[in-house]
Design a protein around this motif. Structure first.
Motif, PDB file in Angstrom:
ATOM      1  N   GLU A 153       0.496  -1.184  -0.354  1.00 14.76           N
ATOM      2  CA  GLU A 153       0.123   0.122  -0.121  1.00 14.76           C
ATOM      3  C   GLU A 153       0.583   1.202  -0.020  1.00 14.76           C
ATOM      4  O   GLU A 153       0.662   2.022  -0.486  1.00 14.76           O
ATOM      5  CB  GLU A 153      -0.984  -0.057   1.634  1.00 14.76           C
ATOM      6  N   PHE A 154       2.192   1.011   0.511  1.00 19.19           N
ATOM      7  CA  PHE A 154       2.262   2.074   1.512  1.00 19.19           C
ATOM      8  C   PHE A 154       4.007   2.093   0.679  1.00 19.19           C
ATOM      9  O   PHE A 154       4.586   0.945   1.361  1.00 19.19           O
ATOM     10  CB  PHE A 154       2.859   3.394   2.168  1.00 19.19           C
ATOM     11  N   ARG A 212       7.514   3.490   2.666  1.00 19.09           N
ATOM     12  CA  ARG A 212       7.948   4.845   3.826  1.00 19.09           C
ATOM     13  C   ARG A 212       9.192   4.808   3.657  1.00 19.09           C
ATOM     14  O   ARG A 212      10.488   3.881   3.156  1.00 19.09           O
ATOM     15  CB  ARG A 212       7.909   3.641   5.181  1.00 19.09           C
ATOM     16  N   ASN A 266       5.096   9.586  -7.608  1.00 20.26           N
ATOM     17  CA  ASN A 266       5.574  10.210  -6.521  1.00 20.26           C
ATOM     18  C   ASN A 266       7.361  11.217  -7.354  1.00 20.26           C
ATOM     19  O   ASN A 266       7.905   9.677  -7.865  1.00 20.26           O
ATOM     20  CB  ASN A 266       5.851   9.166  -5.448  1.00 20.26           C
ATOM     21  N   SER A 311       3.445  13.405  -4.546  1.00 23.84           N
ATOM     22  CA  SER A 311       2.830  12.586  -5.474  1.00 23.84           C
ATOM     23  C   SER A 311       1.544  13.598  -6.246  1.00 23.84           C
ATOM     24  O   SER A 311       0.341  14.102  -5.841  1.00 23.84           O
ATOM     25  CB  SER A 311       2.379  11.566  -4.291  1.00 23.84           C
ATOM     26  N   GLN A 318       5.791   8.677   4.251  1.00 22.58           N
ATOM     27  CA  GLN A 318       4.580   7.595   3.062  1.00 22.58           C
ATOM     28  C   GLN A 318       4.264   7.880   1.618  1.00 22.58           C
ATOM     29  O   GLN A 318       3.762   8.790   1.765  1.00 22.58           O
ATOM     30  CB  GLN A 318       3.561   6.420   4.148  1.00 22.58           C
ATOM     31  N   PRO A 328       2.253   6.360  -1.580  1.00 22.45           N
ATOM     32  CA  PRO A 328       1.512   5.356  -1.847  1.00 22.45           C
ATOM     33  C   PRO A 328       2.156   4.777  -3.411  1.00 22.45           C
ATOM     34  O   PRO A 328       3.255   5.100  -4.052  1.00 22.45           O
ATOM     35  CB  PRO A 328       0.540   6.587  -3.002  1.00 22.45           C
TER      36      PRO A 328
END
Length: 302
Positions: free
Chosen positions: A16-17, A19, A221, A237, A262, A264
């Protein structure tokens, strides 16, 4: 040569992310390189102390990053082995600019970034890691002039790297002035989820505008880690809502800073892969996005 097209990634495997830990060091170019393109001992000691403080803080954070990024020219070369060891022990990928390298011909100088991948990443820590060196293609005018004043020439590296980080998506890494290379941007488009830029740039405002523009045109991103000596790190992003697009921004000169953010991954990949992304989460894809682009012969893709 493997095609690293982000459209071909299996989205179901993506996290999902991602970091990211940013360590914004405060290396002073007016002190670091006065007699040669090698860091003065006083700045070398101070730079390494800052890096150690940053990595220690990252290690104690409850939100441990998957990747740690430092600015251009941040790491003194005598401490490359130490940096590799610490990254392996922490179990994080380390991406940092390294001090200038006077090449074996004694007439040219290279500017490189070091990418350190621990053997067990991202599942745990270890003792060993795999290093990669990403070279800078285009020197900034002031950089080229300074190197020339030392009686040396800048040695360009035309190789472009795209890293496949498995469940965290595809990553492009470039150094400072290469961020402005239009051809590089065209190659990245449709190929990456994240673009990491390591910079030592006094004109942070121009890079802010460029980062926002490229996050839309490359549709990814963008992480800009600039030196704290001038300030100006940014994480952006291509979210639809303006208040969500700037994930992190830090301004102010002479500030040593550490931050974990974080990015995406899964949702962004879905938006990259669909001509009709989920309404209201990300901006629309730019014109021609996803069209196949022929890679230049000097491109190396991992």
């Amino acid at each position: 040569m493997t095609n690293c097209d982000s459209q071909n990634t299996n989205g179901s495997n993506l996290s999902e992310f991602l970091r990211i830990g940013l360590i914004q060091t405060t290396l002073d170019n007016n002190v670091a390189w006065t007699k040669a393109p090698r860091m003065e001992l006083s700045e070398e000691i101070r730079a390494w102390n800052e890096i150690q403080r940053g990595l220690a803080s990252i290690n104690s954070s409850p939100f441990k990053p998957d990747i740690v990024i430092l600015p251009e020219l941040a790491l003194p070369r005598p401490h490359i082995r130490d940096f590799k060891r610490i990254c392996a022990e922490l179990g994080v990928i380390g991406i940092t600019g390294v001090d200038y390298l006077v090449d074996s011909d004694k007439s040219t100088v290279s500017n490189q970034a070091l990418v350190v991948v621990p053997q067990n990443w991202p599942k745990g820590t270890g003792k060993y890691c795999t290093p990669f060196y990403v070279g800078k293609t285009y020197p900034a005018p002031f950089e080229e002039k300074t190197i020339s004043n030392f009686g040396l020439r800048f040695k360009p590296d035309p190789t472009l790297w795209l890293f496949d980080s498995d469940s965290f998506g595809h990553i492009g890494v470039c150094i400072c002035y290469d961020f402005m290379d239009i051809e590089r941007s065209a190659i990245y488009c449709g190929k990456i989820h994240h673009l990491f830029v390591l910079a030592y740039n006094r004109d942070s405002t121009s890079f802010y505008h460029l980062a926002e523009s490229l996050s839309r045109t490359i549709f990814c991103n963008v992480v800009l880690c600039n030196t704290g000596h001038y300030g100006g790190s940014l994480v952006i992003s291509p979210y639809y809502d303006p208040y969500r697009r700037t994930i992190y921004r830090h301004e102010g000169s002479g500030l040593f800073t550490i931050q974990v953010v974080q990015l995406p991954v899964f949702d962004l990949h879905e938006a990259q892969s669909s001509s009709a992304p989920r309404r209201g989460l990300f901006k629309n894809r730019p014109p021609g996005y996803g069209d196949k682009i022929r890679l230049v012969s000097t491109t190396r893709i991992i």
